[in-house]
Design a protein around this motif. Structure first.
Motif, PDB file in Angstrom:
ATOM      1  N   VAL A   1       0.714  -1.016  -0.215  1.00 17.77           N
ATOM      2  CA  VAL A   1       0.172  -0.051   0.053  1.00 17.77           C
ATOM      3  C   VAL A   1       1.140   1.431   0.155  1.00 17.77           C
ATOM      4  O   VAL A   1       0.245   2.544  -0.396  1.00 17.77           O
ATOM      5  CB  VAL A   1      -1.238  -0.166   1.462  1.00 17.77           C
ATOM      6  N   GLU A   2       2.029   1.338   0.569  1.00 16.95           N
ATOM      7  CA  GLU A   2       3.708   2.322   0.429  1.00 16.95           C
ATOM      8  C   GLU A   2       3.213   2.761  -0.899  1.00 16.95           C
ATOM      9  O   GLU A   2       3.930   3.993  -1.336  1.00 16.95           O
ATOM     10  CB  GLU A   2       4.089   1.616   0.978  1.00 16.95           C
TER      11      GLU A   2
ATOM     12  N   THR B   1       2.586   4.013  -3.772  1.00 18.94           N
ATOM     13  CA  THR B   1       1.845   5.568  -4.364  1.00 18.94           C
ATOM     14  C   THR B   1       2.380   5.585  -5.579  1.00 18.94           C
ATOM     15  O   THR B   1       1.297   5.737  -6.378  1.00 18.94           O
ATOM     16  CB  THR B   1       1.743   6.164  -3.758  1.00 18.94           C
TER      17      THR B   1
ATOM     18  N   SER C   1      -5.801   3.257   5.667  1.00 19.18           N
ATOM     19  CA  SER C   1      -4.875   4.060   4.412  1.00 19.18           C
ATOM     20  C   SER C   1      -4.689   5.340   3.626  1.00 19.18           C
ATOM     21  O   SER C   1      -4.397   5.870   3.483  1.00 19.18           O
ATOM     22  CB  SER C   1      -5.352   3.392   2.902  1.00 19.18           C
TER      23      SER C   1
ATOM     24  N   ARG D   1      -3.006   9.309  -0.564  1.00 15.20           N
ATOM     25  CA  ARG D   1      -2.236   8.748  -1.983  1.00 15.20           C
ATOM     26  C   ARG D   1      -2.592   7.486  -2.105  1.00 15.20           C
ATOM     27  O   ARG D   1      -2.952   6.468  -2.427  1.00 15.20           O
ATOM     28  CB  ARG D   1      -1.366   9.882  -2.769  1.00 15.20           C
ATOM     29  N   ARG D   2      -2.620   6.811  -0.783  1.00 15.90           N
ATOM     30  CA  ARG D   2      -2.128   5.799  -0.347  1.00 15.90           C
ATOM     31  C   ARG D   2      -3.740   5.269   0.084  1.00 15.90           C
ATOM     32  O   ARG D   2      -4.050   3.453  -0.599  1.00 15.90           O
ATOM     33  CB  ARG D   2      -2.050   5.431   1.659  1.00 15.90           C
TER      34      ARG D   2
ATOM     35  N   ASN E   1      -4.869   1.579  -2.018  1.00 15.38           N
ATOM     36  CA  ASN E   1      -5.991   1.052  -1.578  1.00 15.38           C
ATOM     37  C   ASN E   1      -7.206   0.214  -2.850  1.00 15.38           C
ATOM     38  O   ASN E   1      -7.605  -0.454  -2.334  1.00 15.38           O
ATOM     39  CB  ASN E   1      -6.316   1.331  -0.504  1.00 15.38           C
TER      40      ASN E   1
END
Length: 212
Positions: free
Chosen positions: A18-19, A21, A69, A100-101, A105
């Motif tokens: 998830v990081e 982006t 997130s 953005r995360r 997601n």
């Protein structure tokens, strides 16, 4: 190669990537609000080429995960402050914001979007490349040795300064001081304690390096 649809089913896999982006921009330009950080539900829907209703439905089904997130809903004074800071002109009583995360997601959860599918493919391609690259242990050992050497040199310099400069300065002050003599003696003891611990640390480092 793992099929991109696994991200739809595996929460743990989604959490692990998830990081990343940066993949959003590789697929399509993501327009942001004037604060340069967030997007609204309508902007998320536009990015993925779906209706706003589809995004809202996704939030209902996965709200806790999206909130983790960076998804949040502003209202009241918090919303007023955000509007003032970001320059948004809107009379809405509440505003859903996505980081953005959170957008990434959404991409890992949204089924009926070609853009989301491409984002998932990019994510898994990057993950595959990272995991398939061999680890160069020699580089790691060299980096660790350099770090230890730097730490050792710093410790030596600090010990030298404490022993040759700071402690003698306290000795001179104590000799000429009357009213603050007790405080100066206590400070000197603290400095000498730091010097002693640094010397012990330096000795431990030498033993560790000689054992390698």
């Amino acid at each position: 190669m793992i099929n991109e649809t696994v991200l739809l089913e595996s929460k743990s896999l989604r959490e692990s990537v998830v990081e990343r982006t940066e993949v959003l921009e590789r697929v399509k330009v993501l327009s942001l609000l004037p604060d340069g950080v967030h997007v609204t539900t309508a902007m998320v829907a536009e990015y993925f080429g779906v209706r706003v209703k589809a995004i809202r439905s996704l939030v209902i089904d996965h709200r806790a995960e999206l909130e983790a997130s960076g998804y949040r809903v502003l209202a009241g004074t918090e919303l007023s402050a955000f509007k003032a800071l970001s320059g948004i002109e809107s009379r809405t009583a509440s505003l859903a914001l996505y980081s953005r995360r959170a957008v990434l997601n959404v991409a890992m959860l949204l089924r009926d979007s070609e853009t989301a599918r491409q984002v998932r493919m990019y994510l898994l391609d990057m993950e595959y490349m990272v995991r398939s690259q061999p680890v160069d242990n020699s580089v790691h050992r060299l980096s660790q040795s350099i770090d230890e050497l730097v730490d050792n040199r710093i410790d030596e310099r600090i010990v030298h300064i404490l022993g040759k400069t700071v402690v003698p300065m306290f000795n001179a002050l104590i000799e000429t001081s009357g009213e603050h003599r007790k405080e100066l003696v206590a400070l000197r003891a603290d400095v000498q304690g730091v010097e002693r611990r640094l010397r012990q640390h330096k000795a431990r480092l030498r033993r560790m390096m000689s054992a390698v």
